[in-house]
Write an enzyme that holds these catalytic residues in place. Sequence first.
Site, PDB file in Angstrom:
ATOM      1  N   ARG A 249      56.230  25.624  21.868  1.00 52.74           N
ATOM      2  CA  ARG A 249      56.761  26.078  23.155  1.00 52.74           C
ATOM      3  C   ARG A 249      55.843  25.776  24.321  1.00 52.74           C
ATOM      4  NH1 ARG A 249      59.204  31.931  21.130  1.00 52.74           N
ATOM      5  NH2 ARG A 249      61.016  31.047  20.042  1.00 52.74           N
TER       6      ARG A 249
ATOM      7  N   HIS B  98      58.428  30.299  27.554  1.00 54.59           N
ATOM      8  CA  HIS B  98      59.463  29.729  26.685  1.00 54.59           C
ATOM      9  C   HIS B  98      60.135  28.577  27.417  1.00 54.59           C
ATOM     10  CE1 HIS B  98      62.797  29.322  23.949  1.00 54.59           C
ATOM     11  NE2 HIS B  98      62.321  30.275  23.175  1.00 54.59           N
TER      12      HIS B  98
END
Length: 646
Positions: free
Chosen positions: A337, A266
């Site tokens: 991401r 992330h």
Amino acid sequence: MNLNAKIPSGPLAEKWSTYKSTQNLVNPANKRKFDIIVVGTGLAGASAAASLGELGFKVKNFCYQDSPRRAHSIAAQGGINAAKNYQNDGDSVYRLFYDTIKGGDYRAREANVYRLAEVSNKIIDQCVGQGVPFARDYAGTLHNRSFGGALVSRTFYARGQTGQQLLLGAYGALNRQIAAGNVKMYHRTEMLELVIVDGIARGIITRNLETGALEPHFGHAVVLATGGYGNTYFLSTMAMGSNGSAAWKAYKKGALFANPAFVQIHPTCIPVHGEFQSKLTLMSESLRNDGRIWVPKELDDAKNIREGKLKPTDLPEDKRDYYLERRYPAFGNLVPRDVASRAAKERCDARYGVGTGQAVYLDFKEAIGRLGKKVIEERYGNLFQMYEKIVDENPYETPMMIYPAIHYTMGGLWVDYELQTTIPGLFAIGEANFSDHGANRLGASALMQGLADGYFVLPFTIQNYLATQLGVARMDPANHPEFSKAIEEVQGRINKLMSIKGKRSVDSLHKDLGHVMWNHVGMGRTKEGLEEGIRMIREVREAFWKEVRIPGKADGFNVELEKACRLADFLDLGELMAKDALHREESCGGHFREEYQTEEGEALRDDVNFKYVAAWEYQGDQKEAKLYKEPLDYEFIEIKTRNYKE
């Protein structure tokens, strides 16, 4: 072994309706004769247990927390996707489906992903009916915001607390079934073994975390909704107790484990700040709607900021590199991401990073000037408050510092279209299975999959299996040889751990594993690095079984024993992750092999040799796992190189 995905024939948009109209059902009177075990009480587990209870099945629901409300789903911040198209910006079920397939770098099963997009709208209606307080615009319409990998606004949210609010909705539905007597809840209880009787999943062995008692539980079917395995890396955005043990126990009993190397990094996480840190904190991807990511353009400026000689607010616009906007003009800060994470790593590796050198800025100055501070507070206030409490800097005045971190795992137990594993009677839902996200999950899709599986998919598909089990009487697990044998195996493992009496804590060994995983099986992977990582994982495992020390006793509350049992599984799982990454000689999504990249540093897929699901079968502790391949045949979409630049 033949991997039969059981995908219905016919046009893509009709597969799910065709399945539902032809599946076997269980009549209401017979539903009461079936016991179903659901392990986990997050969004997938709570919604599944509530839905199955509502149908009339007898459900046993297990969680290791003191309350289902403490499941890790509560930590999800940014939102949940659905193709409602309230903004009239061109969204549709097909566009949501295609964005998800593309975001996963064409490594997900086509039919499953379309079904996910198809049922997404029902999730929003269900949750509104439960009272989930989604954000609304001035006219009262549910509001949406954008997430990475999409050019439309389809993400429904409740400030930065979406997971919490959705979980409370599912928890309310679950409590209704508990009160009705259809669901029995087991708190502070952890699954330690799967029980197989005549080749079929018939129950589990649990440990009461307060008393240490091992207990057998029978079910006509077992459903694992136990989340992912990101804590293999020690430092991750996951809750400290999140683990992969239930899925790993199923793997060692014969369930195939698919794509273990597909781990999500992330991009917006508060950076690591010290060796004594035990977890990382996520800053929601929703912040990339209005926040702009940058680093200094000049190496000297970056160095001066790191040394405290210059503040980021001192740097004028022409000295800032908004590198995502520069490299990906069509999507800008809303690239997926994996793309955003690699771009941040590249800038930091090139010594443009700030803070410790492993951070970039997420800046809201422009948004505050354009929208006003009040609007930003309404959208992200609790996230800003959380950041300030942790970092002790006001993000309204000073840009946030962020860096990529381990987050979600796209790999998991292999399941077919019915969400059933290769063990008959064993189902896996939510993050515990592999099926919907390919090599990279788009933001706001985890909540969508968990609730889709629990509310709208499993309640149908599990009946197709249970209809074949009519006449199977309930077993008495206390007096069944397979359950007794399983309890002996679990007790033997616990006794072995307690008898080691070494000098090292569980956490110290887990940190060693985490360093190996992050450095060798992390964002950038190479053949040599993975081979070295496998060797080092084996060294940590050897040290664990010789040197770990677990204080206290097994017959009572013992957190260190809990952690040791989970770490034993992480050590084995980490090696399989590295082997899966080593065998996949391509880059796709979050799996980035540095040998396989374009001239511009983007992931280079190999659709000729690796367009398949890698499903691994356990062969024994001292034997190599066996690889099976499920081909990914795309009938209804054209496979392309992902492009977020135009």
